[in-house]
Write a protein that holds these residues in place. Sequence first.
Motif, PDB file in Angstrom:
ATOM      1  N   PRO A 195      15.062  10.276   7.909  1.00  0.00           N
ATOM      2  CA  PRO A 195      14.586   9.384   8.982  1.00  0.00           C
ATOM      3  C   PRO A 195      13.149   8.933   8.801  1.00  0.00           C
ATOM      4  O   PRO A 195      12.842   7.743   8.940  1.00  0.00           O
ATOM      5  N   SER A 196      12.258   9.863   8.477  1.00  0.00           N
ATOM      6  CA  SER A 196      10.856   9.494   8.286  1.00  0.00           C
ATOM      7  C   SER A 196      10.691   8.548   7.097  1.00  0.00           C
ATOM      8  O   SER A 196       9.942   7.574   7.173  1.00  0.00           O
ATOM      9  N   CYS A 197      11.403   8.820   6.011  1.00  0.00           N
ATOM     10  CA  CYS A 197      11.300   7.974   4.823  1.00  0.00           C
ATOM     11  C   CYS A 197      11.831   6.572   5.094  1.00  0.00           C
ATOM     12  O   CYS A 197      11.306   5.583   4.563  1.00  0.00           O
ATOM     13  N   LEU A 198      12.855   6.472   5.928  1.00  0.00           N
ATOM     14  CA  LEU A 198      13.420   5.170   6.266  1.00  0.00           C
ATOM     15  C   LEU A 198      12.411   4.319   7.024  1.00  0.00           C
ATOM     16  O   LEU A 198      12.256   3.126   6.757  1.00  0.00           O
ATOM     17  N   VAL A 199      11.701   4.929   7.955  1.00  0.00           N
ATOM     18  CA  VAL A 199      10.678   4.200   8.715  1.00  0.00           C
ATOM     19  C   VAL A 199       9.531   3.778   7.802  1.00  0.00           C
ATOM     20  O   VAL A 199       9.049   2.642   7.858  1.00  0.00           O
ATOM     21  N   ILE A 200       9.089   4.694   6.937  1.00  0.00           N
ATOM     22  CA  ILE A 200       8.006   4.368   6.007  1.00  0.00           C
ATOM     23  C   ILE A 200       8.415   3.206   5.105  1.00  0.00           C
ATOM     24  O   ILE A 200       7.619   2.322   4.802  1.00  0.00           O
ATOM     25  N   SER A 201       9.671   3.200   4.687  1.00  0.00           N
ATOM     26  CA  SER A 201      10.151   2.166   3.768  1.00  0.00           C
ATOM     27  C   SER A 201      10.053   0.779   4.383  1.00  0.00           C
ATOM     28  O   SER A 201       9.693  -0.190   3.697  1.00  0.00           O
ATOM     29  N   THR A 202      10.380   0.652   5.669  1.00  0.00           N
ATOM     30  CA  THR A 202      10.321  -0.666   6.293  1.00  0.00           C
ATOM     31  C   THR A 202       8.891  -1.187   6.339  1.00  0.00           C
ATOM     32  O   THR A 202       8.624  -2.340   5.985  1.00  0.00           O
ATOM     33  N   PHE A 203       7.955  -0.348   6.749  1.00  0.00           N
ATOM     34  CA  PHE A 203       6.560  -0.782   6.779  1.00  0.00           C
ATOM     35  C   PHE A 203       6.017  -1.018   5.375  1.00  0.00           C
ATOM     36  O   PHE A 203       5.179  -1.901   5.155  1.00  0.00           O
ATOM     37  N   SER A 204       6.492  -0.236   4.407  1.00  0.00           N
ATOM     38  CA  SER A 204       6.059  -0.413   3.025  1.00  0.00           C
ATOM     39  C   SER A 204       6.521  -1.756   2.476  1.00  0.00           C
ATOM     40  O   SER A 204       5.798  -2.402   1.693  1.00  0.00           O
ATOM     41  N   MET A 205       7.707  -2.205   2.871  1.00  0.00           N
ATOM     42  CA  MET A 205       8.186  -3.524   2.446  1.00  0.00           C
ATOM     43  C   MET A 205       7.256  -4.627   2.944  1.00  0.00           C
ATOM     44  O   MET A 205       6.931  -5.561   2.211  1.00  0.00           O
ATOM     45  N   ALA A 206       6.814  -4.521   4.193  1.00  0.00           N
ATOM     46  CA  ALA A 206       5.926  -5.530   4.762  1.00  0.00           C
ATOM     47  C   ALA A 206       4.599  -5.584   4.012  1.00  0.00           C
ATOM     48  O   ALA A 206       4.114  -6.662   3.646  1.00  0.00           O
ATOM     49  N   THR A 207       3.994  -4.422   3.769  1.00  0.00           N
ATOM     50  CA  THR A 207       2.709  -4.414   3.060  1.00  0.00           C
ATOM     51  C   THR A 207       2.868  -4.862   1.615  1.00  0.00           C
ATOM     52  O   THR A 207       1.954  -5.468   1.048  1.00  0.00           O
ATOM     53  N   ALA A 208       4.025  -4.570   1.004  1.00  0.00           N
ATOM     54  CA  ALA A 208       4.267  -5.008  -0.375  1.00  0.00           C
ATOM     55  C   ALA A 208       4.338  -6.525  -0.459  1.00  0.00           C
ATOM     56  O   ALA A 208       3.808  -7.131  -1.402  1.00  0.00           O
ATOM     57  N   ILE A 209       4.981  -7.162   0.518  1.00  0.00           N
ATOM     58  CA  ILE A 209       5.077  -8.622   0.520  1.00  0.00           C
ATOM     59  C   ILE A 209       3.692  -9.242   0.687  1.00  0.00           C
ATOM     60  O   ILE A 209       3.337 -10.219   0.007  1.00  0.00           O
ATOM     61  N   ILE A 210       2.874  -8.665   1.578  1.00  0.00           N
ATOM     62  CA  ILE A 210       1.512  -9.175   1.770  1.00  0.00           C
ATOM     63  C   ILE A 210       0.685  -8.982   0.500  1.00  0.00           C
ATOM     64  O   ILE A 210      -0.064  -9.881   0.076  1.00  0.00           O
ATOM     65  N   ALA A 211       0.810  -7.815  -0.125  1.00  0.00           N
ATOM     66  CA  ALA A 211       0.042  -7.539  -1.340  1.00  0.00           C
ATOM     67  C   ALA A 211       0.452  -8.464  -2.474  1.00  0.00           C
ATOM     68  O   ALA A 211      -0.392  -8.972  -3.221  1.00  0.00           O
ATOM     69  N   GLU A 212       1.761  -8.694  -2.622  1.00  0.00           N
ATOM     70  CA  GLU A 212       2.236  -9.615  -3.668  1.00  0.00           C
ATOM     71  C   GLU A 212       1.709 -11.019  -3.429  1.00  0.00           C
ATOM     72  O   GLU A 212       1.262 -11.696  -4.365  1.00  0.00           O
ATOM     73  N   ALA A 213       1.725 -11.461  -2.167  1.00  0.00           N
ATOM     74  CA  ALA A 213       1.205 -12.792  -1.849  1.00  0.00           C
ATOM     75  C   ALA A 213      -0.291 -12.864  -2.107  1.00  0.00           C
ATOM     76  O   ALA A 213      -0.799 -13.885  -2.595  1.00  0.00           O
ATOM     77  N   SER A 214      -1.015 -11.795  -1.807  1.00  0.00           N
ATOM     78  CA  SER A 214      -2.468 -11.771  -2.031  1.00  0.00           C
ATOM     79  C   SER A 214      -2.792 -11.872  -3.518  1.00  0.00           C
ATOM     80  O   SER A 214      -3.681 -12.639  -3.919  1.00  0.00           O
ATOM     81  N   LEU A 215      -2.084 -11.100  -4.338  1.00  0.00           N
ATOM     82  CA  LEU A 215      -2.334 -11.139  -5.776  1.00  0.00           C
ATOM     83  C   LEU A 215      -1.927 -12.486  -6.373  1.00  0.00           C
ATOM     84  O   LEU A 215      -2.618 -13.013  -7.256  1.00  0.00           O
ATOM     85  N   SER A 216      -0.817 -13.040  -5.899  1.00  0.00           N
ATOM     86  CA  SER A 216      -0.399 -14.360  -6.381  1.00  0.00           C
ATOM     87  C   SER A 216      -1.404 -15.422  -5.958  1.00  0.00           C
ATOM     88  O   SER A 216      -1.680 -16.360  -6.712  1.00  0.00           O
ATOM     89  N   PHE A 217      -1.953 -15.286  -4.766  1.00  0.00           N
ATOM     90  CA  PHE A 217      -2.966 -16.220  -4.286  1.00  0.00           C
ATOM     91  C   PHE A 217      -4.204 -16.191  -5.187  1.00  0.00           C
ATOM     92  O   PHE A 217      -4.828 -17.220  -5.449  1.00  0.00           O
ATOM     93  N   LEU A 218      -4.535 -14.999  -5.693  1.00  0.00           N
ATOM     94  CA  LEU A 218      -5.688 -14.844  -6.580  1.00  0.00           C
ATOM     95  C   LEU A 218      -5.360 -15.204  -8.030  1.00  0.00           C
ATOM     96  O   LEU A 218      -6.242 -15.154  -8.892  1.00  0.00           O
ATOM     97  N   GLY A 219      -4.096 -15.541  -8.299  1.00  0.00           N
ATOM     98  CA  GLY A 219      -3.694 -15.887  -9.657  1.00  0.00           C
ATOM     99  C   GLY A 219      -3.411 -14.689 -10.533  1.00  0.00           C
ATOM    100  O   GLY A 219      -3.412 -14.800 -11.762  1.00  0.00           O
ATOM    101  N   LEU A 220      -3.156 -13.514  -9.911  1.00  0.00           N
ATOM    102  CA  LEU A 220      -2.933 -12.288 -10.673  1.00  0.00           C
ATOM    103  C   LEU A 220      -1.542 -11.716 -10.454  1.00  0.00           C
ATOM    104  O   LEU A 220      -1.284 -10.569 -10.795  1.00  0.00           O
ATOM    105  N   GLY A 221      -0.641 -12.494  -9.882  1.00  0.00           N
ATOM    106  CA  GLY A 221       0.703 -12.010  -9.619  1.00  0.00           C
ATOM    107  C   GLY A 221       1.614 -12.262 -10.801  1.00  0.00           C
ATOM    108  O   GLY A 221       1.292 -11.958 -11.947  1.00  0.00           O
ATOM    109  N   VAL A 222       2.747 -12.847 -10.518  1.00  0.00           N
ATOM    110  CA  VAL A 222       3.693 -13.188 -11.571  1.00  0.00           C
ATOM    111  C   VAL A 222       3.195 -14.415 -12.323  1.00  0.00           C
ATOM    112  O   VAL A 222       2.265 -15.094 -11.874  1.00  0.00           O
TER     113      VAL A 222
END
Length: 283
Positions: A195-222
């Motif tokens: 249960p705890s890992c499931l909750v962490i996973s959902t919030f981790s998905m949100a921060t991962a999407i923001i981080a990927e967008a931030s790095l792509s915005f800086l030209g360091l993503g894909v």
Amino acid sequence: MPVWLRPWLRAKIYVGGLIVLGLVLMGVLGPALAPYDPNEQQLGDARLAPQWLAGPHLLGTDNLGRDIQSRLMHGARVSLSVAVAIVIIAGIFGVTMGTLSGYFGGRVDFLIQKLVEVIWAFPPLLLAIAILAFLGQSLANLILALVAQRWIQYCRVVRGEALSIRHRDFVTSARLIGAGDVRIIWSHLLPNLIPSCLVISTFSMATAIIAEASLSFLGLGVPPEVPTWGTMLADGRNYISTAPWLSIFPGLAIFVVVLGINLLGDGLRDVLDPRMRKAAADH
């Protein structure tokens, strides 16, 4: 209505679940349903305003004449792939390290927690930038850079719960009847950590999407030829006053998806966290 179903009847779970389902469907089916090639340039149609249903470009075109709707739909797959990969890899590694740290304690716990402290000392975005600058741009390197710190949250939460669970009566009973460490961890610790890992996973998905967008915005993503929401934001920042839709639509996509994932995670926490259930019952 079944009693077990009642706690799940929450607006946050409904709304967040629908948004996440939309992201999944767009990520899976979007590239097949996109009306144009996301990298097809039509310089004569550059910076066309959204035509909605009155023209072929529903959400308009960018500075190179590429269809924004098609790029958004392809970008959803990148965001979904990165988020899911990070959750799976960080979750497996973090849960494993946290379980070993909390269950065995002693020197194992000391060494793992020192590793956590060393990695946690680096700012997350700065560490990701350093890894990508050293390894180069690719989807695999981007995932590695974002996983570098995201396993720590799993590790800390799981360690704390494992420290408590290992002294429970059912663990002691299992040990007395001859169960080994591996069996106790697999059969008694991990089911109580889900249960705890499931909750962490959902919030981790949100921060991962923001981080990927931030790095792509800086030209360091894909790589640049791969359409992502962060890259679209970066491309549109120079035209924010003359063609604001270049930034509005990818920014809105990031906002809605992150909001939906956070709502879903908050709803799951209300349902799965015993302390939250007790507080709700008291009120």
